[in-house]
Design a protein around this motif. Sequence first.
Motif, PDB file in Angstrom:
ATOM      1  N   TYR A   1       0.850  -1.187   0.000  1.00 22.56           N
ATOM      2  CA  TYR A   1       0.000   0.000   0.000  1.00 22.56           C
ATOM      3  C   TYR A   1       0.891   1.243   0.000  1.00 22.56           C
ATOM      4  CZ  TYR A   1      -3.964  -3.033   1.027  1.00 22.56           C
ATOM      5  OH  TYR A   1      -4.936  -4.008   0.953  1.00 22.56           O
ATOM      6  N   PHE A   2       0.674   2.121  -0.982  1.00 24.97           N
ATOM      7  CA  PHE A   2       1.485   3.323  -1.134  1.00 24.97           C
ATOM      8  C   PHE A   2       0.625   4.571  -0.967  1.00 24.97           C
ATOM      9  CE2 PHE A   2       4.107   0.168  -3.131  1.00 24.97           C
ATOM     10  CZ  PHE A   2       5.411   0.588  -2.893  1.00 24.97           C
ATOM     11  N   ASP A   3       1.118   5.466  -0.131  1.00 29.03           N
ATOM     12  CA  ASP A   3       0.452   6.739   0.147  1.00 29.03           C
ATOM     13  C   ASP A   3       1.074   7.830  -0.718  1.00 29.03           C
ATOM     14  OD1 ASP A   3      -0.542   9.117   1.156  1.00 29.03           O
ATOM     15  OD2 ASP A   3       0.612   8.998   3.028  1.00 29.03           O
ATOM     16  N   ASP A   4       0.322   8.304  -1.700  1.00 29.39           N
ATOM     17  CA  ASP A   4       0.749   9.427  -2.536  1.00 29.39           C
ATOM     18  C   ASP A   4      -0.326  10.512  -2.481  1.00 29.39           C
ATOM     19  OD1 ASP A   4       2.639  10.623  -4.352  1.00 29.39           O
ATOM     20  OD2 ASP A   4       1.254  10.198  -5.997  1.00 29.39           O
ATOM     21  N   SER A   5      -0.777  10.806  -1.270  1.00 26.39           N
ATOM     22  CA  SER A   5      -1.873  11.755  -1.089  1.00 26.39           C
ATOM     23  C   SER A   5      -1.528  13.140  -1.614  1.00 26.39           C
ATOM     24  CB  SER A   5      -2.258  11.842   0.392  1.00 26.39           C
ATOM     25  OG  SER A   5      -3.376  12.676   0.582  1.00 26.39           O
ATOM     26  N   ILE A   6      -0.228  13.442  -1.699  1.00 26.24           N
ATOM     27  CA  ILE A   6       0.173  14.740  -2.237  1.00 26.24           C
ATOM     28  C   ILE A   6      -0.067  14.813  -3.737  1.00 26.24           C
ATOM     29  CG2 ILE A   6       2.582  14.239  -2.839  1.00 26.24           C
ATOM     30  CD1 ILE A   6       3.292  16.954  -1.545  1.00 26.24           C
ATOM     31  N   GLY A   7      -0.385  13.691  -4.370  1.00 30.59           N
ATOM     32  CA  GLY A   7      -0.663  13.666  -5.804  1.00 30.59           C
ATOM     33  C   GLY A   7      -2.026  14.256  -6.096  1.00 30.59           C
ATOM     34  N   THR A   8      -2.108  15.567  -6.200  1.00 32.02           N
ATOM     35  CA  THR A   8      -3.390  16.257  -6.340  1.00 32.02           C
ATOM     36  C   THR A   8      -3.664  16.716  -7.765  1.00 32.02           C
ATOM     37  OG1 THR A   8      -2.387  18.376  -5.720  1.00 32.02           O
ATOM     38  CG2 THR A   8      -3.325  17.031  -3.942  1.00 32.02           C
ATOM     39  N   THR A   9      -2.863  16.285  -8.716  1.00 28.04           N
ATOM     40  CA  THR A   9      -3.090  16.615 -10.127  1.00 28.04           C
ATOM     41  C   THR A   9      -3.035  15.339 -10.951  1.00 28.04           C
ATOM     42  OG1 THR A   9      -0.748  16.938 -10.662  1.00 28.04           O
ATOM     43  CG2 THR A   9      -1.952  18.849  -9.790  1.00 28.04           C
ATOM     44  N   PRO A  10      -3.703  15.311 -12.102  1.00 29.37           N
ATOM     45  CA  PRO A  10      -3.622  14.126 -12.967  1.00 29.37           C
ATOM     46  C   PRO A  10      -2.192  13.768 -13.361  1.00 29.37           C
ATOM     47  CG  PRO A  10      -5.461  15.492 -13.632  1.00 29.37           C
ATOM     48  CD  PRO A  10      -4.712  16.277 -12.593  1.00 29.37           C
ATOM     49  N   GLY A  11      -1.352  14.767 -13.599  1.00 32.92           N
ATOM     50  CA  GLY A  11       0.035  14.482 -13.975  1.00 32.92           C
ATOM     51  C   GLY A  11       0.800  13.767 -12.883  1.00 32.92           C
ATOM     52  N   SER A  12       0.562  14.162 -11.626  1.00 29.65           N
ATOM     53  CA  SER A  12       1.214  13.493 -10.505  1.00 29.65           C
ATOM     54  C   SER A  12       0.769  12.046 -10.399  1.00 29.65           C
ATOM     55  CB  SER A  12       0.888  14.220  -9.198  1.00 29.65           C
ATOM     56  OG  SER A  12       1.348  15.541  -9.222  1.00 29.65           O
ATOM     57  N   THR A  13      -0.516  11.819 -10.642  1.00 31.60           N
ATOM     58  CA  THR A  13      -1.041  10.461 -10.570  1.00 31.60           C
ATOM     59  C   THR A  13      -0.487   9.596 -11.696  1.00 31.60           C
ATOM     60  OG1 THR A  13      -3.051  11.240  -9.484  1.00 31.60           O
ATOM     61  CG2 THR A  13      -3.169   9.105 -10.578  1.00 31.60           C
ATOM     62  N   ILE A  14      -0.345  10.161 -12.874  1.00 34.62           N
ATOM     63  CA  ILE A  14       0.270   9.416 -13.981  1.00 34.62           C
ATOM     64  C   ILE A  14       1.691   9.003 -13.610  1.00 34.62           C
ATOM     65  CG2 ILE A  14       1.144   9.621 -16.350  1.00 34.62           C
ATOM     66  CD1 ILE A  14      -1.343  11.348 -16.948  1.00 34.62           C
ATOM     67  N   ALA A  15       2.438   9.893 -12.972  1.00 33.89           N
ATOM     68  CA  ALA A  15       3.795   9.552 -12.535  1.00 33.89           C
ATOM     69  C   ALA A  15       3.770   8.412 -11.523  1.00 33.89           C
ATOM     70  CB  ALA A  15       4.480  10.779 -11.936  1.00 33.89           C
ATOM     71  N   ALA A  16       2.789   8.410 -10.623  1.00 31.28           N
ATOM     72  CA  ALA A  16       2.672   7.324  -9.637  1.00 31.28           C
ATOM     73  C   ALA A  16       2.356   6.004 -10.320  1.00 31.28           C
ATOM     74  CB  ALA A  16       1.589   7.667  -8.615  1.00 31.28           C
ATOM     75  N   ILE A  17       1.466   6.038 -11.308  1.00 33.20           N
ATOM     76  CA  ILE A  17       1.142   4.825 -12.064  1.00 33.20           C
ATOM     77  C   ILE A  17       2.388   4.279 -12.752  1.00 33.20           C
ATOM     78  CG2 ILE A  17      -0.147   3.954 -14.060  1.00 33.20           C
ATOM     79  CD1 ILE A  17      -2.325   6.035 -13.352  1.00 33.20           C
ATOM     80  N   ASP A  18       3.153   5.166 -13.350  1.00 36.51           N
ATOM     81  CA  ASP A  18       4.333   4.759 -14.107  1.00 36.51           C
ATOM     82  C   ASP A  18       5.465   4.262 -13.225  1.00 36.51           C
ATOM     83  OD1 ASP A  18       3.023   5.401 -16.433  1.00 36.51           O
ATOM     84  OD2 ASP A  18       3.979   7.360 -16.673  1.00 36.51           O
ATOM     85  N   ALA A  19       5.348   4.465 -11.925  1.00 32.17           N
ATOM     86  CA  ALA A  19       6.412   4.050 -11.016  1.00 32.17           C
ATOM     87  C   ALA A  19       6.461   2.541 -10.804  1.00 32.17           C
ATOM     88  CB  ALA A  19       6.255   4.750  -9.665  1.00 32.17           C
ATOM     89  N   PHE A  20       5.402   1.825 -11.189  1.00 27.49           N
ATOM     90  CA  PHE A  20       5.320   0.386 -10.908  1.00 27.49           C
ATOM     91  C   PHE A  20       4.987  -0.382 -12.183  1.00 27.49           C
ATOM     92  CE2 PHE A  20       3.937   2.765  -7.177  1.00 27.49           C
ATOM     93  CZ  PHE A  20       4.746   2.235  -6.178  1.00 27.49           C
ATOM     94  N   ASP A  21       5.570  -1.562 -12.297  1.00 28.23           N
ATOM     95  CA  ASP A  21       5.281  -2.412 -13.455  1.00 28.23           C
ATOM     96  C   ASP A  21       4.605  -3.714 -13.029  1.00 28.23           C
ATOM     97  OD1 ASP A  21       7.389  -3.644 -12.228  1.00 28.23           O
ATOM     98  OD2 ASP A  21       8.754  -3.551 -13.945  1.00 28.23           O
TER      99      ASP A  21
END
Length: 286
Positions: A154-174
């Motif tokens: 479980y990863f907490d990226d609550s600071i990801g408040t924009t779509p671009g930040s969320t895309i970066a979080a998605i791309d962090a894992f394969d």
Amino acid sequence: QVRKDGTEPTLRPDAKSQISVRYEDGKPVGVTSIVLSTQHESEYQKSDDIIVYKGDNAYSEWVSKVSPSTNKVPYQDPSHAHVENGRFMYDDSELFSVAALRIAGKHNRDNACAAISAVWKWVQDGFDMERGIETFEGLPHRLKLVGTVNNVQYFDDSIGTTPGSTIAAIDAFDVPKLLILGGSSKGADFSKLAKRLKESTDIRRVFLVGAEAPRIEQALKDVMFARYTNLGPSVTMPDIVKSVANTAEEGDVVILSPACASFDMYQSYSDRGDQFIQAVQNLGAV
């Protein structure tokens, strides 16, 4: 040193590491004030200071040219700090494995390369660098691992408040991912995020919450992405986490990266993140 308007700067960095800039359709996104501020800081370096910048980023390189420093060091550059075959390298010197980095994402590997470049003048021992890198656990609410339950991380990226930040979080894992999206409005356009989710082959399910859930749902419908559950605008964090946990399978990662502000349901993004952490702990996280 004194600025042209007669005021004194508050910062003259001896070693300055430049930001990298995210692009969408070839244009920089949401960084104008940061770039200008960073440029201003760089102007007040001295010639013997060091400026570290991302070598493959046009804005970062542009800001570095403003600095009077004669020690300009690009990172993610084959002649300097970079990642190659799962190892941190400096030129041809192999330093240590990327596995030492305890925070996820290509952007954090970039940050590690920037740190290596900034200290290279003084520290060139890979073992010492590895010890420093592996002790850094990341900052709160920034794509931070907060627990593992039934072999689900479980990863907490609550600071990801924009779509671009969320895309970066998605791309962090394969690996297969479950994503928690939604919150209060910042006027964001969710179309690019929806497209990214549609293109991904490893999004197991998306859970929509908060005031923006209907708008995100419509964006997903527009690209015919159907692997989502709308939990509504008033669902509690414990119920959100329980719903996600009931869907997750061994080896999955769960990411709270809402792409929205938090003020519809929480006091702040940190409050939202703290409640997520508590809910994960209540599952029996280790």
